[in-house]
Design a protein around this motif. Structure first.
Motif, PDB file in Angstrom:
ATOM      1  N   ALA A  36       0.886  -1.166   0.000  1.00  0.00           N
ATOM      2  CA  ALA A  36       0.000   0.000   0.000  1.00  0.00           C
ATOM      3  C   ALA A  36       0.919   1.210   0.000  1.00  0.00           C
ATOM      4  O   ALA A  36       2.133   1.058   0.127  1.00  0.00           O
ATOM      5  N   ALA A  37       0.348   2.398  -0.124  1.00  0.00           N
ATOM      6  CA  ALA A  37       1.182   3.591  -0.164  1.00  0.00           C
ATOM      7  C   ALA A  37       2.048   3.664   1.094  1.00  0.00           C
ATOM      8  O   ALA A  37       1.529   3.694   2.203  1.00  0.00           O
ATOM      9  N   GLY A  38       3.352   3.650   0.909  1.00  0.00           N
ATOM     10  CA  GLY A  38       4.268   3.781   2.036  1.00  0.00           C
ATOM     11  C   GLY A  38       4.393   2.532   2.884  1.00  0.00           C
ATOM     12  O   GLY A  38       4.939   2.583   3.985  1.00  0.00           O
ATOM     13  N   ILE A  39       3.894   1.401   2.394  1.00  0.00           N
ATOM     14  CA  ILE A  39       3.934   0.156   3.167  1.00  0.00           C
ATOM     15  C   ILE A  39       4.466  -0.964   2.277  1.00  0.00           C
ATOM     16  O   ILE A  39       3.936  -1.190   1.181  1.00  0.00           O
ATOM     17  N   TYR A  40       5.502  -1.637   2.731  1.00  0.00           N
ATOM     18  CA  TYR A  40       6.232  -2.569   1.882  1.00  0.00           C
ATOM     19  C   TYR A  40       6.449  -3.919   2.548  1.00  0.00           C
ATOM     20  O   TYR A  40       6.534  -4.018   3.768  1.00  0.00           O
ATOM     21  N   SER A  41       6.585  -4.950   1.703  1.00  0.00           N
ATOM     22  CA  SER A  41       7.017  -6.255   2.164  1.00  0.00           C
ATOM     23  C   SER A  41       8.437  -6.498   1.688  1.00  0.00           C
ATOM     24  O   SER A  41       8.785  -6.139   0.562  1.00  0.00           O
ATOM     25  N   PHE A  42       9.235  -7.112   2.539  1.00  0.00           N
ATOM     26  CA  PHE A  42      10.556  -7.568   2.132  1.00  0.00           C
ATOM     27  C   PHE A  42      10.476  -9.057   1.836  1.00  0.00           C
ATOM     28  O   PHE A  42       9.934  -9.830   2.626  1.00  0.00           O
ATOM     29  N   THR A  43      11.005  -9.461   0.709  1.00  0.00           N
ATOM     30  CA  THR A  43      11.066 -10.882   0.356  1.00  0.00           C
ATOM     31  C   THR A  43      12.261 -11.498   1.093  1.00  0.00           C
ATOM     32  O   THR A  43      13.045 -10.776   1.718  1.00  0.00           O
ATOM     33  N   PRO A  44      12.417 -12.819   1.018  1.00  0.00           N
ATOM     34  CA  PRO A  44      13.569 -13.417   1.712  1.00  0.00           C
ATOM     35  C   PRO A  44      14.894 -12.747   1.324  1.00  0.00           C
ATOM     36  O   PRO A  44      15.736 -12.473   2.186  1.00  0.00           O
ATOM     37  N   TYR A 135      17.751   1.443  23.855  1.00  0.00           N
ATOM     38  CA  TYR A 135      17.399   1.507  22.432  1.00  0.00           C
ATOM     39  C   TYR A 135      16.577   0.314  22.023  1.00  0.00           C
ATOM     40  O   TYR A 135      16.535  -0.705  22.712  1.00  0.00           O
ATOM     41  N   GLN A 136      15.920   0.471  20.884  1.00  0.00           N
ATOM     42  CA  GLN A 136      15.173  -0.637  20.302  1.00  0.00           C
ATOM     43  C   GLN A 136      15.230  -0.515  18.785  1.00  0.00           C
ATOM     44  O   GLN A 136      15.479   0.551  18.244  1.00  0.00           O
ATOM     45  N   ILE A 137      15.026  -1.620  18.118  1.00  0.00           N
ATOM     46  CA  ILE A 137      14.929  -1.625  16.657  1.00  0.00           C
ATOM     47  C   ILE A 137      13.560  -2.192  16.338  1.00  0.00           C
ATOM     48  O   ILE A 137      13.345  -3.405  16.448  1.00  0.00           O
ATOM     49  N   ARG A 138      12.619  -1.325  16.032  1.00  0.00           N
ATOM     50  CA  ARG A 138      11.244  -1.791  15.843  1.00  0.00           C
ATOM     51  C   ARG A 138      10.531  -0.991  14.760  1.00  0.00           C
ATOM     52  O   ARG A 138      10.937   0.104  14.384  1.00  0.00           O
ATOM     53  N   THR A 139       9.442  -1.543  14.343  1.00  0.00           N
ATOM     54  CA  THR A 139       8.612  -0.893  13.332  1.00  0.00           C
ATOM     55  C   THR A 139       7.979   0.368  13.912  1.00  0.00           C
ATOM     56  O   THR A 139       7.524   0.372  15.046  1.00  0.00           O
ATOM     57  N   LYS A 140       7.974   1.412  13.105  1.00  0.00           N
ATOM     58  CA  LYS A 140       7.341   2.665  13.490  1.00  0.00           C
ATOM     59  C   LYS A 140       6.247   2.996  12.492  1.00  0.00           C
ATOM     60  O   LYS A 140       6.298   2.568  11.345  1.00  0.00           O
ATOM     61  N   PHE A 141       5.275   3.768  12.963  1.00  0.00           N
ATOM     62  CA  PHE A 141       4.171   4.155  12.086  1.00  0.00           C
ATOM     63  C   PHE A 141       4.035   5.657  12.027  1.00  0.00           C
ATOM     64  O   PHE A 141       4.037   6.314  13.059  1.00  0.00           O
ATOM     65  N   ARG A 142       3.943   6.169  10.831  1.00  0.00           N
ATOM     66  CA  ARG A 142       3.614   7.586  10.661  1.00  0.00           C
ATOM     67  C   ARG A 142       2.713   7.708   9.468  1.00  0.00           C
ATOM     68  O   ARG A 142       3.084   7.297   8.374  1.00  0.00           O
ATOM     69  N   ASP A 143       1.542   8.259   9.692  1.00  0.00           N
ATOM     70  CA  ASP A 143       0.603   8.403   8.586  1.00  0.00           C
ATOM     71  C   ASP A 143       1.001   9.651   7.806  1.00  0.00           C
ATOM     72  O   ASP A 143       0.329  10.676   7.873  1.00  0.00           O
ATOM     73  N   PRO A 147       3.311   9.959   1.592  1.00  0.00           N
ATOM     74  CA  PRO A 147       4.414   9.005   1.490  1.00  0.00           C
ATOM     75  C   PRO A 147       4.923   9.006   0.058  1.00  0.00           C
ATOM     76  O   PRO A 147       4.159   9.182  -0.879  1.00  0.00           O
ATOM     77  N   ARG A 148       6.212   8.845  -0.101  1.00  0.00           N
ATOM     78  CA  ARG A 148       6.741   8.814  -1.471  1.00  0.00           C
ATOM     79  C   ARG A 148       8.157   8.293  -1.444  1.00  0.00           C
ATOM     80  O   ARG A 148       8.729   8.044  -0.404  1.00  0.00           O
ATOM     81  N   PHE A 149       8.682   8.150  -2.629  1.00  0.00           N
ATOM     82  CA  PHE A 149      10.071   7.735  -2.785  1.00  0.00           C
ATOM     83  C   PHE A 149      10.347   6.369  -2.175  1.00  0.00           C
ATOM     84  O   PHE A 149      11.381   6.148  -1.565  1.00  0.00           O
ATOM     85  N   GLY A 150       9.413   5.443  -2.338  1.00  0.00           N
ATOM     86  CA  GLY A 150       9.663   4.080  -1.883  1.00  0.00           C
ATOM     87  C   GLY A 150      10.000   4.031  -0.406  1.00  0.00           C
ATOM     88  O   GLY A 150       9.322   4.639   0.421  1.00  0.00           O
ATOM     89  N   LEU A 151      11.047   3.307  -0.097  1.00  0.00           N
ATOM     90  CA  LEU A 151      11.429   3.118   1.305  1.00  0.00           C
ATOM     91  C   LEU A 151      11.918   4.406   1.947  1.00  0.00           C
ATOM     92  O   LEU A 151      12.104   4.462   3.153  1.00  0.00           O
ATOM     93  N   LEU A 152      12.171   5.422   1.137  1.00  0.00           N
ATOM     94  CA  LEU A 152      12.751   6.629   1.708  1.00  0.00           C
ATOM     95  C   LEU A 152      11.746   7.392   2.558  1.00  0.00           C
ATOM     96  O   LEU A 152      12.118   8.161   3.427  1.00  0.00           O
ATOM     97  N   ARG A 153      10.471   7.233   2.301  1.00  0.00           N
ATOM     98  CA  ARG A 153       9.469   7.874   3.157  1.00  0.00           C
ATOM     99  C   ARG A 153       8.258   6.976   3.265  1.00  0.00           C
ATOM    100  O   ARG A 153       7.305   7.114   2.515  1.00  0.00           O
ATOM    101  N   GLY A 461      15.494   0.783   7.162  1.00  0.00           N
ATOM    102  CA  GLY A 461      15.122   0.583   5.764  1.00  0.00           C
ATOM    103  C   GLY A 461      15.574   1.742   4.896  1.00  0.00           C
ATOM    104  O   GLY A 461      16.011   1.566   3.765  1.00  0.00           O
ATOM    105  N   ARG A 462      15.469   2.930   5.450  1.00  0.00           N
ATOM    106  CA  ARG A 462      15.858   4.107   4.694  1.00  0.00           C
ATOM    107  C   ARG A 462      17.347   4.084   4.371  1.00  0.00           C
ATOM    108  O   ARG A 462      17.751   4.487   3.282  1.00  0.00           O
ATOM    109  N   THR A 463      18.146   3.612   5.318  1.00  0.00           N
ATOM    110  CA  THR A 463      19.582   3.539   5.054  1.00  0.00           C
ATOM    111  C   THR A 463      19.889   2.516   3.969  1.00  0.00           C
ATOM    112  O   THR A 463      20.732   2.738   3.092  1.00  0.00           O
ATOM    113  N   VAL A 464      19.178   1.385   4.009  1.00  0.00           N
ATOM    114  CA  VAL A 464      19.376   0.372   2.963  1.00  0.00           C
ATOM    115  C   VAL A 464      19.017   0.968   1.599  1.00  0.00           C
ATOM    116  O   VAL A 464      19.755   0.824   0.621  1.00  0.00           O
ATOM    117  N   ALA A 465      17.885   1.690   1.543  1.00  0.00           N
ATOM    118  CA  ALA A 465      17.478   2.327   0.290  1.00  0.00           C
ATOM    119  C   ALA A 465      18.502   3.378  -0.134  1.00  0.00           C
ATOM    120  O   ALA A 465      18.842   3.497  -1.314  1.00  0.00           O
TER     121      ALA A 465
END
Length: 589
Positions: A36-44, A135-143, A147-153, A461-465
RNA sequence: CGGGGCGUAGCGCAGUGGUAGCGCAGUUGCUUUGGGAGCAACAGGUCGGCGGUUCAAACCCGCCCGCCCCGACCA
């Protein structure tokens, strides 16, 4: 891993809705799919790169002594009300929120200041328990509004967030420096070209903040650098040295009331041409509604040189208010008596509830003289305005947007503008949250003091992108070794017994040597395998094919250089390991 | 939220009122085998959804949903 046992399908063409290179290539490589807009799945395959990034960040955070925690994503509204962020984020419309079956409201956390502060206040009572960094490494949500530019936003994205707790500013300063070093180590390990710039602290609040930027043309942020490299800042924050003043050394000429007609000309450029002057002699007066944190507001005028634009991130801070917005065009006549283009600082009519419209001037206008300004009458300008003589100035502000070529605040050289992707942001929060949420400890004198906090975000994810944005060519991704899903692609070009046996042996040897190897053992033609290996971007490629095998060799090449060398099979593992150790920039033979 | 555009097979796209198509990907067979092969056969569709107009709608009208771009906004 063998392709024949994997779930991976590449695309010859990128999905039509992919705009930026990283999104296109990650999608074509079969690593990422938009749901969906701004929401992605990573494959293996994609998730392997993401996991590499996660591990790098985790290692460097652990190395600083930071402690990993797991805070909830679904957070009760009351925590957010306590910190004051519920209304703010709801107003901005970026908070994903939901209700449970009893209609209790929850936020899907965009960051976790509240949750972590809550954890700490329940855990500490004495200054002796400090300092620490969670610290934590977890999913964050921002509506995100857009959203644009793939994983960048994205709207759902993976972020590392850390929160330091100290009894005083000195402790915070030490944590901040430690985090800066850790971030440098992280981005250096990823092989990224990055810059550290001064930043605005935005909605999170607090004092000092700096951003880690990956330099890339697709970046959403404009960055300002001095040519000597001593100064770097987000354009939202950037300052310049005083600009040369076109009126320097001039005598003040008599004020020319409404003596300069500019019929129907609303652009600064057009007015300058019509009046036979330059844009820096045209004064623009912008009417802003300044909104305080208690929601009260007032209208003010900002006077700025025509060749400059107002920086709307700097403006509210300069005015000491929470927000600004331009007065809507339809309200302009009631305040100025004219349409935009002819508004000036003299004779503004205060709206209801206000005695007058305060006039602020940008720093560049403080000494202005002999300039034009709007006369608050359509098609008319005043001439020879002198700010000190003719205006009642409520304050001098520094609100101009820095431009390419402006003098550097370091005093030497000029500023240059580049674009960047914000991959990390470090803040000195201070006591904003600890005070609001009563996160206090007893100091040695038994006085209760709020803890001094820092917060440190890093987009995984943004750093990977961003790494893909910075490392690709026409054929596909060129993964930096530390982020590659597999470091080596093994291609068996034919399916005859000799080739398959030789490939099988190499595959086993490489795995035994601890190399992450992905064997394309599909029944595909050689060209298909070459194209796919290039597209996915494995840093090192090993090819076993009839031609080279007839000469008793396999071929090794790097994705970056693409020059293959025949290597005796018993030497391949050694060459591959040496090449990887050197970052796969060149073949180690 | 304002402006613009798009939605048809897994992906990319054509199709302006009368039998739903093309390229790539897929399946089967044969040939081919060092940079996205060729031939043949096959399979795959609620044409974003709902409603309307019409003898007839992918196509015209209305509403809704989704997606993209520009702007505003924004850790």
């Amino acid at each position: 891993m063998r392709w024949s046992n994997y779930l991976l399908s590449t695309l010859r063409e990128a999905p039509g809705d992919a705009e930026v290179v990283s999104h296109k290539l990650l999608a074509r490589a079969g690593m990422l799919m938009k749901v969906a807009a701004g929401i992605y799945s990573f494959t293996p395959m994609g998730f392997r790169s993401l996991k590499k990034m996660i591990e790098i960040v985790r290692e460097e955070m652990d190395r600083t002594g930071a402690l990993e925690v797991d805070l909830p994503i679904a957070q009760p509204k009351e925590l957010w009300v306590e910190s004051g962020r519920w209304d703010r984020y709801m107003n901005d419309g970026i908070l994903f929120h939901l209700e449970d079956r009893k209609a209790t409201e929850f936020a899907l956390a965009p960051t976790a200041e509240e949750a972590v502060t809550d954890m700490v206040r329940r855990s500490v009572t004495s200054w002796r328990q400090l300092p620490f960094n969670l610290y934590q490494i977890r999913t964050k949500f921002r509506d995100e509004i857009r959203p644009r530019f793939g994983l960048l936003r994205g709207r759902e994205f993976l972020m590392k967030d850390a929160y330091s707790f100290d009894v005083d500013q000195k402790g915070l300063d030490a944590h901040y420096v430690k985090m800066e070093k850790a971030y440098r180590a992280i981005f250096e390990r990823c092989g990224l070209e990055y810059a550290l710039v001064q930043a605005d602290s935005g909605a999170i609040g607090g004092s000092a903040s700096e951003e880690f930027m990956v330099v890339a043309d697709t970046g959403e942020d404009a960055l300002v650098f001095s040519e000597d490299g001593q100064y770097g800042a987000n354009v939202e924050k950037a300052i310049t040295a005083p600009l040369p003043e076109p009126w320097a050394g001039e005598e003040e000429k008599p004020f020319g009331r409404a003596d300069s007609p500019t019929p129907g000309i609303v652009s600064t450029e057009g007015q300058a041409r019509h009046l036979g002057t330059t844009e820096d002699r045209i004064t623009n007066t912008m009417l802003y509604e300044a909104i305080r944190s208690d929601e009260t507001s007032f209208v003010c005028a900002i006077v700025i040189r025509g060749d400059l634009t107002i920086n709307e991130v700097k403006l509210p801070k300069a005015l000491g208010v929470a927000h600004v917005r331009l007065v809507p065009e339809e309200r302009l006549p009631e305040i100025s008596g004219c349409k935009p283009g002819f508004i000036g600082p003299i004779g503004l009519m205060a709206p209801k509830g206000q005695d007058e419209v305060p006039v602020y001037v940008d720093r560049t206008m403080e000494n202005a003289r002999n300039v034009f300004c709007g006369a608050n009458e359509d098609g008319t300008h005043h001439s020879n305005l002198s700010v000190k003589r003719d205006l009642k100035v409520a304050g001098v502000l520094e609100v101009a947007t820095a431009r390419d070529g402006d003098p550097s605040p370091t005093g030497t050289g000029v500023l240059r503008i580049k674009r960047g992707i914000e991959v990390g942001h470090i803040f000195k929060l201070g006591t904003k949250y600890s005070e609001a949420m009563k996160c206090e400890v007893a100091d040695p004198q038994q006085k209760m003091i709020p803890l001094t906090m820092g917060c440190y975000g890093l987009g995984i994810g943004r750093t990977v992108a961003a790494a893909v944005e910075q490392n690709h060519d026409d054929d596909g991704i060129i993964w930096p070794v530390p982020l590659a899903p597999y470091t080596v692609a093994l291609l068996s070009l034919q399916r005859d017994k000799e080739v398959l046996e030789a490939a099988e042996k190499l595959y086993t040897d490489l795995k035994a040597a601890g190399v992450e190897v992905f064997w394309d053992d599909r029944d595909e033609r050689p060209g298909v395998k070459f194209k796919d290996a290039d597209l996915i971007g494995f840093p090192v490629r090993v090819v076993i094919g009839g031609k080279a095998l007839a000469k008793g060799v396999g071929e090794v090449s790097t994705r970056r250089e693409k020059k293959a060398e025949g290597i005796a099979p018993e030497k391949v593992v050694e060459v591959v390991k040496a090449t990887l150790a050197g970052g796969a920039r060149a073949l180690a033979v």
